[in-house]
Design a protein around this motif. Sequence first.
Motif, PDB file in Angstrom:
ATOM      1  N   TYR A  19      -6.989  -0.391   5.813  1.00 12.49           N
ATOM      2  CA  TYR A  19      -6.934   0.247   4.511  1.00 12.49           C
ATOM      3  C   TYR A  19      -8.079  -0.273   3.636  1.00 12.49           C
ATOM      4  O   TYR A  19      -8.164  -1.475   3.354  1.00 12.49           O
ATOM      5  CB  TYR A  19      -5.592  -0.028   3.828  1.00 12.49           C
ATOM      6  CG  TYR A  19      -4.418   0.511   4.617  1.00 12.49           C
ATOM      7  CD1 TYR A  19      -4.053   1.842   4.541  1.00 12.49           C
ATOM      8  CD2 TYR A  19      -3.687  -0.342   5.457  1.00 12.49           C
ATOM      9  CE1 TYR A  19      -2.984   2.331   5.285  1.00 12.49           C
ATOM     10  CE2 TYR A  19      -2.615   0.130   6.197  1.00 12.49           C
ATOM     11  CZ  TYR A  19      -2.271   1.480   6.101  1.00 12.49           C
ATOM     12  OH  TYR A  19      -1.218   1.950   6.824  1.00 12.49           O
TER      13      TYR A  19
ATOM     14  N   SER B 276      -9.745   3.026 -10.015  1.00 11.92           N
ATOM     15  CA  SER B 276     -10.372   2.658  -8.742  1.00 11.92           C
ATOM     16  C   SER B 276     -10.965   1.260  -8.856  1.00 11.92           C
ATOM     17  O   SER B 276     -11.987   1.068  -9.533  1.00 11.92           O
ATOM     18  CB  SER B 276     -11.469   3.662  -8.369  1.00 11.92           C
ATOM     19  OG  SER B 276     -12.073   3.306  -7.135  1.00 11.92           O
TER      20      SER B 276
ATOM     21  N   SER C 166      -9.740   3.074  -3.022  1.00 12.50           N
ATOM     22  CA  SER C 166      -8.476   3.666  -3.485  1.00 12.50           C
ATOM     23  C   SER C 166      -8.636   4.246  -4.889  1.00 12.50           C
ATOM     24  O   SER C 166      -9.352   3.702  -5.723  1.00 12.50           O
ATOM     25  CB  SER C 166      -7.375   2.601  -3.489  1.00 12.50           C
ATOM     26  OG  SER C 166      -7.717   1.532  -4.356  1.00 12.50           O
TER      27      SER C 166
ATOM     28  N   SER D 106      -6.240   9.742  -0.775  1.00 15.57           N
ATOM     29  CA  SER D 106      -6.553   8.358  -1.099  1.00 15.57           C
ATOM     30  C   SER D 106      -5.274   7.537  -0.979  1.00 15.57           C
ATOM     31  O   SER D 106      -4.289   7.984  -0.382  1.00 15.57           O
ATOM     32  CB  SER D 106      -7.154   8.263  -2.499  1.00 15.57           C
ATOM     33  OG  SER D 106      -7.599   6.942  -2.752  1.00 15.57           O
ATOM     34  N   LEU D 107      -5.278   6.349  -1.530  1.00 14.52           N
ATOM     35  CA  LEU D 107      -4.108   5.488  -1.458  1.00 14.52           C
ATOM     36  C   LEU D 107      -4.001   4.683  -2.744  1.00 14.52           C
ATOM     37  O   LEU D 107      -4.926   4.630  -3.557  1.00 14.52           O
ATOM     38  CB  LEU D 107      -4.176   4.574  -0.241  1.00 14.52           C
ATOM     39  CG  LEU D 107      -5.424   3.692  -0.065  1.00 14.52           C
ATOM     40  CD1 LEU D 107      -5.275   2.365  -0.801  1.00 14.52           C
ATOM     41  CD2 LEU D 107      -5.679   3.420   1.415  1.00 14.52           C
TER      42      LEU D 107
ATOM     43  N   PRO E 225      -1.086   7.943  -5.663  1.00 18.04           N
ATOM     44  CA  PRO E 225      -2.463   7.997  -5.161  1.00 18.04           C
ATOM     45  C   PRO E 225      -3.043   9.399  -5.301  1.00 18.04           C
ATOM     46  O   PRO E 225      -2.316  10.402  -5.242  1.00 18.04           O
ATOM     47  CB  PRO E 225      -2.323   7.600  -3.694  1.00 18.04           C
ATOM     48  CG  PRO E 225      -0.915   7.924  -3.339  1.00 18.04           C
ATOM     49  CD  PRO E 225      -0.093   7.763  -4.580  1.00 18.04           C
TER      50      PRO E 225
ATOM     51  N   LEU F  67      -9.232  -0.792   0.386  1.00 15.81           N
ATOM     52  CA  LEU F  67      -8.676  -0.835  -0.966  1.00 15.81           C
ATOM     53  C   LEU F  67      -9.713  -0.536  -2.035  1.00 15.81           C
ATOM     54  O   LEU F  67      -9.362  -0.033  -3.110  1.00 15.81           O
ATOM     55  CB  LEU F  67      -8.043  -2.208  -1.215  1.00 15.81           C
ATOM     56  CG  LEU F  67      -6.932  -2.635  -0.246  1.00 15.81           C
ATOM     57  CD1 LEU F  67      -6.320  -3.956  -0.705  1.00 15.81           C
ATOM     58  CD2 LEU F  67      -5.860  -1.560  -0.127  1.00 15.81           C
TER      59      LEU F  67
ATOM     60  N   VAL G  47       0.847  -1.193   0.000  1.00 22.81           N
ATOM     61  CA  VAL G  47       0.000   0.000   0.000  1.00 22.81           C
ATOM     62  C   VAL G  47       0.884   1.245   0.000  1.00 22.81           C
ATOM     63  O   VAL G  47       1.915   1.290   0.686  1.00 22.81           O
ATOM     64  CB  VAL G  47      -0.943  -0.001   1.230  1.00 22.81           C
ATOM     65  CG1 VAL G  47      -1.781   1.273   1.262  1.00 22.81           C
ATOM     66  CG2 VAL G  47      -1.844  -1.233   1.191  1.00 22.81           C
TER      67      VAL G  47
ATOM     68  N   THR H 131       0.681   5.540   0.390  1.00 26.25           N
ATOM     69  CA  THR H 131      -0.104   6.743   0.687  1.00 26.25           C
ATOM     70  C   THR H 131       0.516   7.982   0.050  1.00 26.25           C
ATOM     71  O   THR H 131      -0.036   9.082   0.162  1.00 26.25           O
ATOM     72  CB  THR H 131      -0.204   6.955   2.204  1.00 26.25           C
ATOM     73  OG1 THR H 131       1.116   7.087   2.749  1.00 26.25           O
ATOM     74  CG2 THR H 131      -0.924   5.783   2.863  1.00 26.25           C
TER      75      THR H 131
END
Length: 860
Positions: free
Chosen positions: A138, A159, A143, A190-191, A186, A140, A107, A109
């Motif tokens: 998180y 996404s 994201s 968001s991530l 990201p 997902l 992940v 950020t």
Amino acid sequence: MEKKNKDVNMKSSYNFFSHFVLFIFFFFPSRSISVTDHNSFTPLVNYLIDCGSPVKTLLNDGRNFKSDRETTSLLSTTEDIVISVDSINITNIFPPSSLPLCQTARVFTEESIYTFYISKIGRIWIRLYFFPFSNPTYNLTNSIFSVHTDHFVLLHEFSPTNNNSVFFKEYLVNVLDARFSLKFKPKKDSLAFINAIEIVSAPDTLISDSATQVFPLGEFKGLMKSALQVSYRINVGGPTITPEVDTLSRTWETDGSYNIFPQGSMSVSVSNKSIKYSQENGVNLTPLIAPNSVYATCVQMKDTEVMQPKFNLSWMVNVEESYSYLIRLHFCDIVSTSLDQLYFNVYINGIEGVEALDLSSQTKALSTAFYMDFVIDSSNITNGSILIQVGPPNLQLSTTNAILNGIEVMKMSNSANSLDGFFSVDGEYIGPNVTSKVMKIIAIVGLALAVIAFLLLAIMYIRWLRRPLDWEESRSLSSWILPLHSRRKKSCNTNLNTSDSPKSKNGGGHFVHYSPRGQEKFFHFSELQRATNNFDDKRVIGEGGFGKVYLGILEDGTNVAIKRGSGGSGQGMNEFITELSMLSKMRHRHLVSLIGYCDENSEMVLIYDYMSNGPFRSHLYGSNFSPLSWQKRLEICIGAARGLHYLHTGASQSIIHRDVKTTNILLDENYVAKVSDFGLSKAIQDKSQVSTAVKGSFGYLDPEYFRSQQLTQKSDIYSFGVVLFEVLCARPVVCPTLPMEQANLADWVLQQYRIGNLHKMIDKNIVDTINHESYKIFSQIGVKCLADHGVDRPSMGDVLWHLEHALQLQIASSHVDIPLIDQSTNEYERNDDNLHGVTSDESANSSSILFSQMVNFQGR
């Protein structure tokens, strides 16, 4: 190797030693098979990474994915966020081998970069695996992130919203530098995440720089400059091919969900060992192009010795309209018993890419692999799909067949070097038409001129508002100098009950000078919302390619038909402008009347007189209306013919409707026919022709127009001929549930007419009342309309004269004792085979041939 959780030196420059370590660590191939037999490939670049995994992951196909935690110099980030899940349950996972790679993820950020050392420049595979499994920290599935290479955008604000699916993205990118970066960025707040990555070199021979351009037909060069995204890889006629049996670890789908005419196709297979690879014509084709399993299976035409082979094998895939596509078709003749037996045409979106393809001349042997590459430009993609067809050529052959073994469809990067939108790797928006600084300068200059012109028009508009009361007497100049969408200041708001509000006699709206002929009304969108109860679906009275049609009630109680353009219709602005401009210039009893329009807030809305009895088709079949008498049907056909005759001859330029069908013939409260829907209409010089993309409705489409893309008045004549027999037989023009030879009404009518059995197809509701002389005149002119060549068809004036004659005979029969049709004999047709336009079997069968070329044609 032990990895620290955080390495503050990750963003420092790479030195020679770190590159060497990466090279040694990742370049041992997962599978090493000798390349001397041309059956496999050992990539010099071979990064297989299971992101976030603490250990290596071995797949069933033998590939070994290493952990990105095993080295600190591969990933450039100060973060070390990895998440995992104990077990997952995914059905229909694609590709099937990816399941072990979905249990861990890395992940991000903030923007993070994977950097790879490339020992051999050239094309590389980039395969990305995304599985948004559930995690308490998180989310997902929420994201949003972008993925870039150094020069190309792979994903823009992507996404993955479904946590039950693996999102597998596969790309081919040409790398020219020793270092290659993959950036994950990201969106703010968001991530980003990734489950697994493959960076693997591709064979130099896999994709060449050139292909066949579909339209205009010619050579396309420059494929090496494009990044490619694999959209589809299909094993036609065979099972799924998994990476363990593919020469380049590819996955091939079955073709079942893409074959749109399965009832006409049959799968064939042979032993993989029987497949050979061509060395002819300077092509050194090997299993690296596609494995034996692709060429050992195919789909061919079904029952070619029994059925009349007038159809095409057809596959359709959905694509994005704003991109060009590389289409690779794989062929291998595993159906013939000797050379020079198999010839067939290849079509891409109805455009002939190859005529009478002869595999024998290409391969010099049976069971020998061959492929062809085509490029279709974005301008030739409509309705968001690509239709791939193979079918028999127009040749007299002892055997008739066509085959296809495999399909690959790859999206090509656009002018922004992007495979997802028009944002460059620097985040700059580069629209479809912005290609250079020169274009930007032209755009700025154009904008300045537009502002000046707008100011001048604004001054004229203000002066017009302040015109004297007797202005109407001297408005001749202003009527054409006013802007296209000029409007009064005061709107028709129901909350304003002042006498100043300018209301039309039809219940609202503002006049706009759209053309020199009179005035068209502009309606505010709010008025139309009130008229349709905010476009309530309960008010829908019809739906077409442009959008839905609603019953509207204006403020004075007048009923109107309101056609609202759909943003996703794929037809949009061009049809809106065409119909508005056409109907503003025409007035005729048998053409639908335009009341006004609205183009506020990017809406495209047209307002017509309400035709209370709806489309003609609803009174023929498929509804609960009482069946119309033969006399009434003739009167309606005559009305429609008069409207079309006016279009062809009554204006300064001939207007070709281009979408004549029973749903576009509307009936008012007195059953007076009015031709509608002019969104596809085309104005040409009288009796001339114009080259244009084929548009229309399947079943009504002129086969000569489809073949030549030359539009003439006679194209409307053919469509109207189909309408005539739809009226006579009261059945759909295309009915896939019927036997193949009966599925297309025009083909079946011509066949039955030749053998004298057409009278047996007459609608049972009228067969006992139709006068046989009236029927005979009607059927003769209808058959002439269906002649394969436009020159053999009558004019609309001739059609109109014959229909009026048929009506007179029918009316006369109601006053005197004139025989009706006797269904026990075929004397009314068997002597008419010498009619102009149906003089031979070849002519009569020609529309069947074109029916095969138009299976599932994407029309309105």
